[in-house]
Design a protein around this motif. Structure first.
Motif, PDB file in Angstrom:
ATOM      1  N   MET A   1      -7.474   0.261  -1.211  1.00  0.00           N
ATOM      2  CA  MET A   1      -6.985   0.687  -2.519  1.00  0.00           C
ATOM      3  C   MET A   1      -8.001   0.308  -3.599  1.00  0.00           C
ATOM      4  O   MET A   1      -8.956  -0.438  -3.361  1.00  0.00           O
ATOM      5  CB  MET A   1      -5.635   0.024  -2.840  1.00  0.00           C
ATOM      6  CG  MET A   1      -4.535   0.183  -1.784  1.00  0.00           C
ATOM      7  SD  MET A   1      -4.019   1.889  -1.473  1.00  0.00           S
ATOM      8  CE  MET A   1      -3.254   2.327  -3.031  1.00  0.00           C
TER       9      MET A   1
ATOM     10  N   GLN B   1     -13.576   7.547  -1.889  1.00  0.00           N
ATOM     11  CA  GLN B   1     -14.393   7.519  -0.674  1.00  0.00           C
ATOM     12  C   GLN B   1     -15.851   7.857  -0.956  1.00  0.00           C
ATOM     13  O   GLN B   1     -16.694   7.802  -0.066  1.00  0.00           O
ATOM     14  CB  GLN B   1     -13.777   8.466   0.369  1.00  0.00           C
ATOM     15  CG  GLN B   1     -12.441   7.932   0.896  1.00  0.00           C
ATOM     16  CD  GLN B   1     -11.487   9.036   1.350  1.00  0.00           C
ATOM     17  OE1 GLN B   1     -11.896  10.063   1.860  1.00  0.00           O
ATOM     18  NE2 GLN B   1     -10.183   8.817   1.161  1.00  0.00           N
TER      19      GLN B   1
ATOM     20  N   THR C   1       0.822  -1.220   0.000  1.00  0.00           N
ATOM     21  CA  THR C   1       0.000   0.000   0.000  1.00  0.00           C
ATOM     22  C   THR C   1       0.855   1.268   0.000  1.00  0.00           C
ATOM     23  O   THR C   1       0.329   2.350  -0.266  1.00  0.00           O
ATOM     24  CB  THR C   1      -0.941   0.036   1.221  1.00  0.00           C
ATOM     25  OG1 THR C   1      -0.151  -0.029   2.417  1.00  0.00           O
ATOM     26  CG2 THR C   1      -1.916  -1.141   1.199  1.00  0.00           C
ATOM     27  N   GLN C   2       2.156   1.135   0.319  1.00  0.00           N
ATOM     28  CA  GLN C   2       3.033   2.307   0.296  1.00  0.00           C
ATOM     29  C   GLN C   2       3.499   2.591  -1.135  1.00  0.00           C
ATOM     30  O   GLN C   2       3.479   3.730  -1.587  1.00  0.00           O
ATOM     31  CB  GLN C   2       4.255   2.071   1.195  1.00  0.00           C
ATOM     32  CG  GLN C   2       3.915   1.689   2.615  1.00  0.00           C
ATOM     33  CD  GLN C   2       3.280   2.834   3.390  1.00  0.00           C
ATOM     34  OE1 GLN C   2       3.923   3.825   3.671  1.00  0.00           O
ATOM     35  NE2 GLN C   2       1.988   2.703   3.714  1.00  0.00           N
ATOM     36  N   SER C   3       3.908   1.529  -1.836  1.00  0.00           N
ATOM     37  CA  SER C   3       4.249   1.698  -3.256  1.00  0.00           C
ATOM     38  C   SER C   3       2.988   1.783  -4.101  1.00  0.00           C
ATOM     39  O   SER C   3       3.040   2.148  -5.265  1.00  0.00           O
ATOM     40  CB  SER C   3       5.085   0.514  -3.752  1.00  0.00           C
ATOM     41  OG  SER C   3       6.340   0.489  -3.140  1.00  0.00           O
ATOM     42  N   ARG C   4       1.855   1.383  -3.506  1.00  0.00           N
ATOM     43  CA  ARG C   4       0.560   1.336  -4.181  1.00  0.00           C
ATOM     44  C   ARG C   4       0.622   0.391  -5.392  1.00  0.00           C
ATOM     45  O   ARG C   4       0.328   0.767  -6.533  1.00  0.00           O
ATOM     46  CB  ARG C   4       0.121   2.754  -4.564  1.00  0.00           C
ATOM     47  CG  ARG C   4       0.243   3.679  -3.331  1.00  0.00           C
ATOM     48  CD  ARG C   4      -0.601   4.870  -3.423  1.00  0.00           C
ATOM     49  NE  ARG C   4      -0.011   5.934  -4.203  1.00  0.00           N
ATOM     50  CZ  ARG C   4      -0.503   7.157  -4.232  1.00  0.00           C
ATOM     51  NH1 ARG C   4      -1.595   7.444  -3.554  1.00  0.00           N
ATOM     52  NH2 ARG C   4       0.072   8.086  -4.942  1.00  0.00           N
TER      53      ARG C   4
ATOM     54  N   GLN D   1      -4.659   2.525  -7.029  1.00  0.00           N
ATOM     55  CA  GLN D   1      -5.036   3.890  -6.669  1.00  0.00           C
ATOM     56  C   GLN D   1      -5.581   3.885  -5.237  1.00  0.00           C
ATOM     57  O   GLN D   1      -6.058   2.855  -4.762  1.00  0.00           O
ATOM     58  CB  GLN D   1      -6.156   4.387  -7.607  1.00  0.00           C
ATOM     59  CG  GLN D   1      -5.833   4.322  -9.079  1.00  0.00           C
ATOM     60  CD  GLN D   1      -4.879   5.397  -9.521  1.00  0.00           C
ATOM     61  OE1 GLN D   1      -4.811   6.462  -8.914  1.00  0.00           O
ATOM     62  NE2 GLN D   1      -4.102   5.124 -10.568  1.00  0.00           N
ATOM     63  N   GLU D   2      -5.545   5.032  -4.576  1.00  0.00           N
ATOM     64  CA  GLU D   2      -6.269   5.150  -3.316  1.00  0.00           C
ATOM     65  C   GLU D   2      -7.758   4.908  -3.594  1.00  0.00           C
ATOM     66  O   GLU D   2      -8.286   5.382  -4.595  1.00  0.00           O
ATOM     67  CB  GLU D   2      -6.093   6.554  -2.706  1.00  0.00           C
ATOM     68  CG  GLU D   2      -4.651   6.944  -2.411  1.00  0.00           C
ATOM     69  CD  GLU D   2      -3.958   6.010  -1.419  1.00  0.00           C
ATOM     70  OE1 GLU D   2      -4.619   5.510  -0.499  1.00  0.00           O
ATOM     71  OE2 GLU D   2      -2.740   5.764  -1.576  1.00  0.00           O
ATOM     72  N   ALA D   3      -8.410   4.157  -2.714  1.00  0.00           N
ATOM     73  CA  ALA D   3      -9.830   3.863  -2.933  1.00  0.00           C
ATOM     74  C   ALA D   3     -10.651   5.142  -2.862  1.00  0.00           C
ATOM     75  O   ALA D   3     -10.468   5.940  -1.943  1.00  0.00           O
ATOM     76  CB  ALA D   3     -10.316   2.875  -1.883  1.00  0.00           C
TER      77      ALA D   3
ATOM     78  N   LEU E   1     -16.155   9.396  -9.156  1.00  0.00           N
ATOM     79  CA  LEU E   1     -15.536   8.766  -7.985  1.00  0.00           C
ATOM     80  C   LEU E   1     -14.682   9.822  -7.307  1.00  0.00           C
ATOM     81  O   LEU E   1     -13.750  10.345  -7.920  1.00  0.00           O
ATOM     82  CB  LEU E   1     -14.678   7.562  -8.396  1.00  0.00           C
ATOM     83  CG  LEU E   1     -15.419   6.399  -9.064  1.00  0.00           C
ATOM     84  CD1 LEU E   1     -14.423   5.322  -9.513  1.00  0.00           C
ATOM     85  CD2 LEU E   1     -16.467   5.789  -8.139  1.00  0.00           C
ATOM     86  N   ALA E   2     -15.006  10.128  -6.069  1.00  0.00           N
ATOM     87  CA  ALA E   2     -14.312  11.241  -5.418  1.00  0.00           C
ATOM     88  C   ALA E   2     -14.163  10.980  -3.925  1.00  0.00           C
ATOM     89  O   ALA E   2     -14.057   9.811  -3.515  1.00  0.00           O
ATOM     90  CB  ALA E   2     -15.055  12.532  -5.704  1.00  0.00           C
TER      91      ALA E   2
ATOM     92  N   ARG F   1     -10.913   7.501 -17.258  1.00  0.00           N
ATOM     93  CA  ARG F   1     -10.122   8.155 -16.203  1.00  0.00           C
ATOM     94  C   ARG F   1      -8.781   7.471 -15.946  1.00  0.00           C
ATOM     95  O   ARG F   1      -7.764   8.136 -15.762  1.00  0.00           O
ATOM     96  CB  ARG F   1     -10.923   8.192 -14.895  1.00  0.00           C
ATOM     97  CG  ARG F   1     -10.111   8.718 -13.723  1.00  0.00           C
ATOM     98  CD  ARG F   1     -10.980   9.146 -12.575  1.00  0.00           C
ATOM     99  NE  ARG F   1     -10.216   9.419 -11.371  1.00  0.00           N
ATOM    100  CZ  ARG F   1     -10.746   9.628 -10.176  1.00  0.00           C
ATOM    101  NH1 ARG F   1     -12.067   9.585 -10.052  1.00  0.00           N
ATOM    102  NH2 ARG F   1      -9.998   9.879  -9.133  1.00  0.00           N
TER     103      ARG F   1
ATOM    104  N   ARG G   1      -0.491  -1.294 -10.832  1.00  0.00           N
ATOM    105  CA  ARG G   1      -0.557   0.007 -10.136  1.00  0.00           C
ATOM    106  C   ARG G   1      -1.928   0.157  -9.483  1.00  0.00           C
ATOM    107  O   ARG G   1      -2.952  -0.006 -10.136  1.00  0.00           O
ATOM    108  CB  ARG G   1      -0.333   1.136 -11.144  1.00  0.00           C
ATOM    109  CG  ARG G   1      -0.330   2.504 -10.486  1.00  0.00           C
ATOM    110  CD  ARG G   1      -0.007   3.601 -11.482  1.00  0.00           C
ATOM    111  NE  ARG G   1       0.001   4.888 -10.806  1.00  0.00           N
ATOM    112  CZ  ARG G   1       0.256   6.047 -11.408  1.00  0.00           C
ATOM    113  NH1 ARG G   1       0.528   6.072 -12.700  1.00  0.00           N
ATOM    114  NH2 ARG G   1       0.234   7.176 -10.749  1.00  0.00           N
TER     115      ARG G   1
END
Lengths: 460, 460
Positions: free
Chosen positions: B123, B214, B98-101, B210-212, B282-283, B152, B208
């Motif tokens: 993620m 919210q 999760t740090q390198s994603r 992405q942050e999930a 998605l935001a 996107r 790769r």
């Protein structure tokens, strides 16, 4: 003989020889040194590039390709028996299509002109880097250029919808489509993106444009340690949800140098913090976006993720913040015998990597200064060494200190600039022997006479 | 002999022959028909894939690669003297960082399992398409799969940081890096993405993440004409500033079929409008994002860009809206003798292209229904024909009606699905002869014995 044949076909205006060659140069930083080449060819069209290459291929005549001459790995240097092909006269923007959101350009168009043309049509071409005022789009494609907004929009590879290139034998490979998705067979344009002109000469491209952002917010923040840099990246990326467009890390060595005499900038936040992050959000409503960023920064401060922050209040603040990142020429007086790097390291490993490098270098008296900064959200760090002496041994010693750990870490000796001539000796630290053999297999398949930018990336 | 050698090396558990072959199948839609093959190999590791291929290459033994068997262009069909290599046992998620994603996976991992694993780590792996419950990531990579969020996040090509593949001769090309930027020589992994298993077998990848997001907001809107569809896309994309994640166009033929008996869905907005758009944002903050979307929709209504709209009030509304787009199996009863297409057309030309196609087809009595829908923001339209009869002549006639105009328009006969066997005859409409020749040059350089997925995309 080959020059004579080119002269016969193209005429003297497009084939420079003698003094007209030596009054040119091979790099925008080397405008005093004369160019060495048997001739410089200035084609006006793709079909002229094709003619030229088919003749050169027939004579097994090595060719060096020139774009905006802003490369940083020696790729545009030529020898006196080589022929230079410059794309500078192929500099037309052929079409801007705001409905397809594309721009069709010849390879010799300067990046800044593309940015301006997009802007005046309400669009954004996101590729952006320091040399934009001179760099040609063809060179950017050939080197898969990166820059400040890769995190959000991708490298050049991701911004190209259609491409036209000429193979070593003169074959024109044209796929100038405006469509985003095309899975009809191999995506052969990928071959020409990032292969540094060794597999074909890029002559045209269809660029993907974005709607122009309607607002921008810039922040500079201070952080107590590297762990928090990664956490802050994740926090802001999630919170800004698609609008985070740049996330640059500035070590104190960089930030303090750029905000002290003789550099002309004041520090937006004080000196003395362990890490500084400069970030940008490109979005649609400055006021609302600003409120959102303020709330995120407040939360980050309360949770000790960051220890200080400044939000640009207006456009002049933004320019001030970003000048600190972009106008790196102000570092020059501090960095004698300049030696620069452009590496990738997996994001979580960057902090330790830089610390351990600095520690090692502290024991080498000839190294006077190490300045580090870069696109941390992409894992891409730039390093500049200032030295008290210049010697091939010291250059090589520093190269090894920087490059050797990258193999183990899964990093890259070149995140953006490419390999060219200057980094060939270290390619094995980024790529396995099987990968390099495969590259050579491709080179042989596409350019069997090895005439296109020979001895770049690897030797055949 | 080759099967015996494979048995000797791998053991019977990994080499299926006889009845164990014929009880398998070549497509998830064809589970009744037995598979034809000399053997099915089930490697457990990259080095086993390498062993198998080096043996097959020695015997010039053709190999067909199996993933999740969800392809739509016939690529997984095999003949009785061919050997099938299925990656189904290479189904480990090796690491989530999760740090390198990033997520490191073997090729046989099912897409939905990747999505779930990402989600449970906070993620997002954005690749998403109908067959996610069966499709393997290796197949998605080999076909450069697209789907609902390409607009996107990009196609599969854009989601791959590291890749491992095995060449026809067994050479392992491994570059399992977690870094976003790596310009150290040719980006050879691009060769294996979208080449449909003809240049190498993908065995592993670094994906790769992405942050999930919210929050999610979904809208269905009605528009008076196609011009407004393009204008509404540009307007919402600019206004939603990086959070617009899907923008699907549904023609009335599609929308009304999916929201009438026997399909189980109610229409969120009435029937009878010329065009329907379903979009997703998605935001990070559902409430604030909703206010922003409401303001944008209000503006669009006031300016007659759209003529009706519904905003999903809650998650169950979102599911309802998106079921209308995703559960296309409800169309089956309406579409006898199904014939499907997956084309790209430059965005501004789509409206006229579809209108003129429908007009032409109205004059052909055997065509009972044409349903059109798709990823309009990517220029990618899906078309389904229902016919009163099934004949090779009619199939070919419809193929020509759909495909022939694409050459002139700069479109593609395959936006997502690939060429495989089914679309080979029409490849020349998407690619020039020079491009196809270049593809063959690559095939010959990488697989000189033509053993890997032979006769897919083109014949050698």
């Amino acid at each position: 003989m080959v020059v004579q044949e080119l002269l016969n076909i193209l005429g003297p205006g497009k084939v420079l020889t003698g003094a007209s060659v030596s009054e040119r140069y091979f790099h925008i930083w080397a405008t005093q040194s004369g160019l060495q080449a048997a001739a410089v060819i200035l084609p006006r069209s793709t079909s002229e590039v094709s003619h030229v290459l088919s003749i050169c291929n027939k004579y097994v005549q090595p060719v060096i390709v020139h774009g905006g001459l802003t490369g940083l790995v020696g790729s545009t240097e030529s020898e006196k028996e080589q022929i230079v092909i410059s794309l500078e006269k192929m500099n037309s923007i052929e079409e801007i299509d705001t409905q397809s959101r594309t721009m069709t350009v010849q390879a010799g168009v300067i990046l800044e002109n593309i940015q301006e043309a997009a802007k005046s049509n309400g669009m954004l071409f996101p590729l952006n880097f320091g040399a934009k005022g001179s760099a040609h789009i063809g060179g950017a494609i050939s080197t898969n250029a990166g820059g400040l907004r890769v995190f959000r929009y991708g490298q050049t590879r991701n911004l190209i919808l259609g491409l036209e290139a000429v193979l070593a034998d003169g074959t024109i490979i044209s796929s100038m489509k405006k469509i985003i998705k095309d899975n009809s067979g191999y995506d052969v344009k990928q071959l020409f993106i990032g292969s540094e002109g060794t597999l074909g000469i890029v002559t045209k491209a269809v660029l993907r444009l974005q709607e122009a952002p309607q607002s921008r917010n810039s922040v500079i923040a201070a952080l107590p340690n590297y762990k928090n840099v990664v956490a802050f990246l994740k926090f802001m990326d999630a919170g800004l949800a698609g609008t985070l467009s740049a996330f640059e890390l500035l070590w104190p060595s960089y930030y303090e140098s750029m905000t002290s005499d003789p550099a002309p900038f004041k520090p937006p936040i004080p000196h003395g913090y362990p890490y500084y992050v400069l970030l940008d959000s490109l979005a649609s409503n400055r006021g609302k976006d600003k409120l959102r960023i303020e709330a995120l920064l407040e939360h980050a401060l309360e949770n000790n993720l960051i220890i200080d922050a400044a939000l640009a209040e207006n456009e002049s603040d933004q320019q001030w913040f970003w000048s600190i990142r972009e106008q790196i020429e102000h570092l020059q007086p501090l960095l004698k015998n300049f030696q620069g790097f452009d590496i990738s390291v997996p994001i979580p490993a960057i902090g330790t990597y830089i610390n351990s490098l600095i520690e090692t270098c502290d024991a080498i008296p000839e190294i006077e200064k190490i300045i580090s900064f870069g696109h941390v959200a992409d894992g891409n760090i730039h390093l500049i060494f200032g030295k008290s002496v210049q010697s091939p041994e010291l250059v090589h010693r520093i190269n090894k200190l920087v490059y050797l750990p990258l193999k183990e870490l899964g990093g890259s000796i070149s995140a953006e600039h490419g390999i060219g001539i200057d980094k060939k000796d270290y390619l094995y630290l980024s790529r396995s022997q099987n990968e390099i053999d495969l590259m050579k297999r491709l080179k042989k398949a596409l350019d069997p006479n090895n005439i296109l930018n020979p001895s770049r990336i690897f030797d055949m």
